[in-house]
Design an enzyme around this catalytic site. Structure first.
Site, mmCIF file in Angstrom:
data_model
loop_
_atom_site.group_PDB
_atom_site.id
_atom_site.type_symbol
_atom_site.label_atom_id
_atom_site.label_comp_id
_atom_site.label_asym_id
_atom_site.label_seq_id
_atom_site.Cartn_x
_atom_site.Cartn_y
_atom_site.Cartn_z
ATOM 1 N N CYS A 93 0.811 -1.223 0.000
ATOM 2 C CA CYS A 93 0.000 0.000 0.000
ATOM 3 C C CYS A 93 0.850 1.281 0.000
ATOM 4 C CB CYS A 93 -1.001 -0.045 1.148
ATOM 5 S SG CYS A 93 -2.328 1.152 0.964
ATOM 6 N N HIS A 211 -3.287 -5.500 2.614
ATOM 7 C CA HIS A 211 -2.858 -5.596 4.016
ATOM 8 C C HIS A 211 -3.482 -6.857 4.591
ATOM 9 C CE1 HIS A 211 -1.615 -1.312 4.502
ATOM 10 N NE2 HIS A 211 -2.642 -1.011 3.748
HETATM 11 N N1 GLN Z 1 -1.804 6.972 2.426
HETATM 12 C C1 GLN Z 1 -2.018 6.113 1.321
HETATM 13 C C2 GLN Z 1 -3.419 6.158 0.728
HETATM 14 O O1 GLN Z 1 -4.371 6.472 1.408
HETATM 15 C C3 GLN Z 1 -1.655 4.684 1.725
HETATM 16 C C4 GLN Z 1 -2.560 4.091 2.781
HETATM 17 C C5 GLN Z 1 -2.164 2.720 3.243
HETATM 18 O O2 GLN Z 1 -0.971 2.371 3.280
HETATM 19 N N2 GLN Z 1 -3.142 1.933 3.659
HETATM 20 O O3 GLN Z 1 -3.563 5.877 -0.432
#
Ligand code: GLN
Length: 261
Positions: A93, A211
């Site tokens: 992510c 995740h």
């Molecule tokens: N901040 C990034 C987004 O919202 C990644 C979020 C995350 O790692 N879950 O796209």
């Protein structure tokens, strides 16, 4: 022989159980009698990436990604050289976004990435949240069939043509034309909610929005990372299959519950 895992920014990039990926790798190495060690690497150090076998980057909020901007610049050249020579990387992510050229936040702020891969990310208005099921690319499944010593238990993990996980991101990631995704989305949004792709694969680099953490319930992916790391060290890669009953049950439970009927 030891597998050295560099966990990058464990204090900043660690959402929705991402640290479990490191624990899963350690456990799967240990269960097979392979020695493995984790080195935590955060702000202010440029480690010798030539000593790493596997690098793990978790997810993070926009704030945490911003905090990394300067530090990433220091690490980028060394990491790029290692990636080109086959370093195994798993980036989740926010970490996945940082492999690319930039991440443009909802406030129109451009966070520069490591520039290792030809991809970029732009935040959209709607957050993409939920469970994800991904159909792996065909060439992936072929690769899986080469990593296990043949046995019934190995065949069980091989029979998983999917990845499962949980996503929560506003960033929409677009791959350059030379890059391949990990697979196509069966349930969920994936890279951008538009083109049906999820994740990226470049050499031994794997980027994904999943995740959960991803590795405990996708044991085949964990084993690909270990097998690729062993291969790069010039060692035999036919992994002893593990029983994986719980891992496969977790994978199948998500698949059954969240499949689009
Ligand atoms: N901040 C990034 C987004 O919202 C990644 C979020 C995350 O790692 N879950 O796209």
């Amino acid at each position: 022989m030891k597998i050295v895992i560099y966990h990058l920014y464990p204090d900043l990039l660690d959402l929705y159980g991402d640290r479990g990926n490191v624990l899963a790798l350690l456990a799967r190495c240990r269960w097979r009698g392979l020695e493995a060690e984790v080195r935590n690497i955060s702000l202010g150090t440029v480690p010798n990436f030539a000593e790493a076998d596997i690098v793990i980057l978790g997810g993070g909020s926009d704030r945490e990604q911003t905090l990394l901007t300067e530090d990433l610049k220091q690490k980028a050249a060394e990491l790029q050289a290692a990636v080109e020579s086959g370093l195994v990387v798993l980036a989740i992510c926010g970490g996945y976004q940082l492999l690319g050229q930039y991440y443009q936040t909802a406030q129109n702020k451009k966070i520069p990435g490591l520039g290792l891969l030809d991809l970029y990310t732009v935040a959209g208005e709607k957050r993409m949240i939920g469970n994800v099921i991904v159909q792996l690319e065909q060439e992936w499944q072929q690769q899986l069939s080469t990593i296990y010593a043949p046995s019934e238990a190995g065949a069980k993990s091989l029979a998983l043509p999917t990845l499962v996980g949980f996503e929560n991101h506003s960033g929409r990631t677009y791959l350059g034309s030379g890059l391949k995704p990990l697979g196509t989305v069966l349930t969920g949004y994936g890279n951008n909610g538009q083109d049906g792709f999820e994740g990226v694969r470049y050499k031994n680099v794997f980027g994904t929005y999943l995740h959960g953490p991803i590795l405990p319930k996708n044991p085949h992916l964990a084993d690909v990372l270990v097998a690729l790391a062993l291969k790069r060290k010039g060692l035999a890669t036919a992994l002893q299959p593990l029983t994986d009953d719980l891992e496969i049950a977790a994978h199948m439970a998500i698949k059954e519950r969240f499949s689009n009927k």
